[in-house]
Design an enzyme around this catalytic site. Structure first.
Site, PDB file in Angstrom:
ATOM      1  N   GLY A   1     -95.853  73.542  46.171  1.00 35.98           N
ATOM      2  CA  GLY A   1     -94.670  73.959  47.534  1.00 35.98           C
ATOM      3  C   GLY A   1     -95.171  74.926  48.190  1.00 35.98           C
ATOM      4  O   GLY A   1     -96.353  75.263  48.308  1.00 35.98           O
TER       5      GLY A   1
ATOM      6  N   GLU B   1     -99.587  51.334  63.483  1.00 35.12           N
ATOM      7  CA  GLU B   1    -100.127  51.250  62.215  1.00 35.12           C
ATOM      8  C   GLU B   1    -101.547  51.002  62.162  1.00 35.12           C
ATOM      9  O   GLU B   1    -102.172  51.688  61.319  1.00 35.12           O
ATOM     10  CB  GLU B   1     -99.242  50.313  61.345  1.00 35.12           C
ATOM     11  CG  GLU B   1     -99.500  49.950  60.018  1.00 35.12           C
ATOM     12  CD  GLU B   1     -99.567  51.294  59.211  1.00 35.12           C
ATOM     13  OE1 GLU B   1     -99.034  52.253  59.468  1.00 35.12           O
ATOM     14  OE2 GLU B   1    -100.221  51.315  57.968  1.00 35.12           O
TER      15      GLU B   1
ATOM     16  N   LYS C   1    -104.607  53.486  60.654  1.00 31.01           N
ATOM     17  CA  LYS C   1    -105.449  53.393  59.398  1.00 31.01           C
ATOM     18  C   LYS C   1    -106.825  53.700  59.885  1.00 31.01           C
ATOM     19  O   LYS C   1    -107.524  54.197  59.031  1.00 31.01           O
ATOM     20  CB  LYS C   1    -105.460  51.742  59.077  1.00 31.01           C
ATOM     21  CG  LYS C   1    -104.251  51.045  58.602  1.00 31.01           C
ATOM     22  CD  LYS C   1    -103.605  51.593  57.455  1.00 31.01           C
ATOM     23  CE  LYS C   1    -102.600  52.610  57.514  1.00 31.01           C
ATOM     24  NZ  LYS C   1    -101.900  53.085  56.556  1.00 31.01           N
TER      25      LYS C   1
END
Ligand code: F6R
Length: 608
Positions: free
Chosen positions: A101, A481, A485
Site C-alpha cells: 500500500g 486493446e 498488448k
C-alpha cells in the site's frame, strides 16, 4: 502494490516464505526480501530483482527459523534497490515489517521522527512505519500499533515481527487486503488468501483498522481500540491450482492458446438455446430487477476497461440500454451523480485493482448496487460487490491480460443478450446471436492455427518503434486493446485511434516508418474504414490489416493481411483480438522482452 507474506509454525520458515513469494510475484517483482525471528534475534535478506534472486542468497538465513515475514515489491516510493526492498527495520533491529500500500503522510511522519533523532536508511514510505511503531513501543506492541494507527494515513496492510514476541506475527490493515490462514500448528499471513491453500483453507479476513496476532495455534483479532473481536474463520471456496507453462515458452503464450477452452468455460451453462437467451444462475437480480435497469455504468481499468468499452457498444446496440464506461481512477474523483435505475458493473480479472475497488466503495456509499465480473474467487472485489459473475478462465499468470479479456467480453455479451431478450429482441434474433457466441471457441482455434504465419509477419514489423492501431465501432476498443498488448510486452509505442479521428491531428505522424495495424472486421463501417486506410496509404504508411475471411477491397491498400473467421460485428472483437495478441507476443519475442513479467508492471495493481 506488493505482496506480503508471513509464516509461523513448525516448518522451515525461509523455505515456506520463498515458496509463498513466488506465488505472490504477480503483485510486483522489482525486489524481494525475508526477515526471520529466531531466539530473540531478527535476521534478514533482501535482493533487487525477482524472487529467484532472493532465493539464491537466502542460504544466509537460518533453516531452523520457524517464523518469517516476506515481501515482493512493486516500487512506489523509492527506486527498486536492495536498500528500498522490504522488510524494513527500526534502528535497533527490534522489529521488521513488510507493507503493501501507500502511507500518504509519510513525509510529515518522517520529519516528525527525524526531529526525534531517527535516522532513515531508505527512501520508502514503509520505513516510517517501522520507526513509528518502535517510537511508541514501551513493552506492549499492540499499544504501539494502536498509537501508530492514529497517525497513519493511506491504504496499507502490514505484517510485523518483534523480537519480544517469539512465534508471533502481528499484522494490521486499512483499506488494503489482508488475510490470515490457520492450519494445524501453523498460521499464514498474506495479501492474497488463495496462496494458503496447499496448507489451509480456513481464513480470517482482516478489516479496516483491525489488528491481528497470528500464533501457530490460534489467531487473536482486535479493533483499533484493542477490544477483542470474535470472528469466525471462513473456508476458501477456490483451490488454487499449481500452474505450469507446459510445453509453452511463456505463460502469456499458453494463456493465448487456452482461449478456446476459457471461452467455453465462460459460455457453458449460461444460455438457454430454446429461448434464445442467456441465463446466469449465479445472478441474484430478479427479472423485475433486470427490467427496471434504465442505465448501466461500467467501471474498470486497463484491459478490463477495454472489455467494458466494447460492452457499451453492445449494450446500447443490442439491449438499447444507455451505457457508460468509466476508468475507475477517474470516475472516483468526478463526484458522480448516480441516477436511480443505474446498474453498476465492475470488471476486474484479479478483483484486487485498488482503483476499481475504491470506485465501488464510493458508489456503494451512494447506495448503488454492484455487479462484479471477475476471475478470482474470494478476491476483495467479489467480497465487496453485491453479486459476481465469474469468468472461470483459470489462473492468468502472464502479467498482460489475454484470456481474461476475451472471457470478460463474452460474459458481457451474454449479459447483453439476456437484457435484450427481456426487452425487445426476438427469440430468433436471440438464437442467431447465441449461435454466433457458441461458434467463437472454434473460430479462436482457427486463429491459433495461423500463429506461425503471424510469427513470420511479426519478424517483418518488429523493428518499428511506433505504430498506429485503428478501428471503427467495435473495432475501436479492439484496436485499443491490441495497442495496449504491444505497448506492455514489446515496449513499442502504439497509438490507438478511432479511424475517423486520424484526420483531426494524428495523421501528421504517419510515415513509411510508422505502420498501422488496421482492424477491419466491422462490416457496418467497412467502406468508410477503407477510405481511412487509403488516407494512411497516401502518406506512405505501411498497413497490416486484420480482416475477416471474404472481405474485399484491401488489395493495393494493405501490405499484409491476417485473415480471421467471420462473425457478427458485435462479436468480431474476439477473433481479431486473439490475432492482435499473437502479433504482440511474437514481436516481443523478436525483441527479447520479458514477456510474462514486463518491466515496471504488476499483475495486480493494488495501489491507487
Ligand atoms: C493489461 C492488463 C492491465 C489490467 C488492469 C486491470 O494487459 O493486464 O491493464 O487489465 O491492471 O486489472 P484487473 O482486470 O485485474 O482489474
Amino acid at each position: 502494490m506488493c505482496g506480503i507474506y508471513g509464516y509461523t509454525g513448525y516448518r522451515n520458515a525461509v523455505k515456506i516464505a520463498i515458496e509463498g513469494l513466488k506465488k505472490l510475484e504477480y503483485r510486483g517483482y522489482d525486489s524481494a526480501g525475508i526477515a526471520v525471528l529466531e531466539d530473540g534475534t531478527i535476521t534478514f535478506a533482501k535482493q533487487r530483482g525477482k524472487v529467484a534472486e532472493l532465493e539464491a542468497v537466502s542460504n544466509t538465513l537460518s533453516n531452523d527459523a520457524r517464523v518469517a515475514i516476506a515481501h515482493t515489491r512493486w516500487a512506489t516510493h523509492g527506486k527498486p534497490s536492495e536498500i528500498n526492498a522490504h522488510p524494513h527495520l527500526d534502528t535497533g533491529n527490534t522489529l521488521a515489517l513488510v507493507h503493501n500500500g501507500i502511507i500518504e503522510n509519510h513525509n510529515e511522519l518522517r520529519s516528525m521522527l527525524q526531529q526525534k533523532g531517527v535516522k532513515f536508511v531508505s527512501d520508502t514510505d514503509t520505513e516510517v512505519v517501522a520507526h513509528l511503531v518502535s517510537h511508541f513501543y514501551s513493552g506492549n506492541l499492540l499499544e504501539a500499533i494502536r498509537e501508530s494507527l492514529k497517525l497513519l494515513r493511506g491504504a496499507f496492510s502490514i505484517a510485523l515481527i518483534h523480537r519480544d514476541m517469539p512465534g508471533q506475527i502481528v499484522a494490521f490493515a486499512h483499506q488494503a487486503p489482508l488475510a490470515v490462514g490457520l492450519g494445524k500448528d501453523e498460521a499464514f499471513v498474506s495479501s492474497d488468501p488463495n496462496i494458503f491453500s496447499p496448507y489451509t483453507r480456513e481464513v480470517l479476513y482482516i478489516g479496516n483498522g483491525e489488528i491481528v496476532v497470528a500464533h501457530k495455534d490460534k489467531i487473536e483479532l482486535f479493533n483499533a481500540n484493542l477490544e477483542r473481536i470474535d470472528r469466525k474463520l471462513e473456508t476458501l471456496t477456490s483451490i488454487s491450482s499449481d500452474v505450469s507453462k507446459g510445453d509453452f515458452a511463456h505463460y502469456t503464450l499458453k494463456e493465448i492458446f487456452e482461449q478456446p477452452t476459457s471461452l467455453l468455460a465462460a459460455i457453458n451453462g449460461h444460455f438457454i438455446n430454446e429461448y434464445g437467451t442467456a441465463n446466469f444462475q449465479g445472478l441474484t437480480l430478479s427479472s423485475s430487477d433486470l427490467l427496471s435497469v434504465q442505465r448501466i455504468l461500467i467501471l474498470a481499468c486497463g484491459t478490463s476497461w477495454h472489455a467494458g468499452f466494447l460492452a457499451t457498444y453492445l449494450l446500447e446496440d443490442l439491449a438499447r440500454i444507455p451505457t457508460q464506461v468509466e476508468i475507475s481512477s477517474e470516475y472516483r474523483y468526478k463526484n458522480p451523480v448516480v441516477v436511480p435505475g443505474t446498474l453498476v458493473i465492475a470488471i476486474s480479472q484479479s478483483g484486487e485493482t485498488a482503483d476499481t475497488i475504491a470506485a465501488v466503495r464510493e458508489l456503494k456509499a451512494k447506495g448503488a448496487w454492484i455487479l462484479a465480473i471477475c476471475n478470482v474467487e474470494s478476491s476483495t472485489l467479489t467480497r465487496e460487490a453485491d453479486n459476481t459473475l465469474y469468468l472461470h478462465a483459470g489462473p492468468e499468470i502472464g502479467v498482460c491480460s489475454t484470456k481474461a479479456f476475451t472471457s470478460q467480453f463474452v460474459v458481457l455479451a451474454l449479459f447483453a443478450l439476456q437484457m435484450a431478450r427481456m426487452r425487445h429482441l426476438s427469440k430468433i434474433e436471440g438464437q442467431e446471436f447465441l449461435n454466433a457466441i457458441n461458434a467463437l471457441p472454434n473460430q479462436v482455434a482457427k486463429v491459433l492455427d495461423i500463429a506461425p504465419g503471424i510469427a513470420q509477419l511479426a519478424k517483418k514489423y518488429a523493428h518499428f518503434d511506433n505504430f498506429f492501431f485503428l478501428g471503427r465501432r467495435y473495432m475501436y476498443p479492439t484496436a485499443m486493446e491490441g495497442a495496449l498488448k504491444l505497448k506492455e510486452i514489446s515496449y513499442i509505442n502504439a497509438n490507438a485511434y478511432a479511424a475517423g479521428e486520424m484526420k483531426h491531428g494524428p495523421i501528421a505522424l504517419i510515415s513509411d516508418n510508422c505502420p498501422t495495424v488496421a482492424f477491419c472486421a466491422n462490416k457496418q463501417t467497412y467502406e468508410k474504414f477503407i477510405s481511412n486506410l487509403m488516407e494512411v496509404k497516401a502518406r506512405s504508411g505501411p498497413i497490416l490489416a486484420i480482416a475477416e475471411e471474404g472481405c474485399e477491397g484491401l488489395e493495393g491498400i494493405a501490405d499484409d493481411v491476417i485473415i480471421v473467421p467471420k462473425t457478427l460485428d458485435e462479436l468480431a472483437a474476439i477473433p481479431s483480438s486473439v490475432a492482435a495478441q499473437l502479433f504482440a507476443y511474437y514481436i516481443a519475442l523478436c525483441r527479447g522482452a520479458d514477456i510474462d513479467q514486463p518491466r515496471n508492471l504488476a499483475k495486480s495493481v493494488t495501489v491507487e
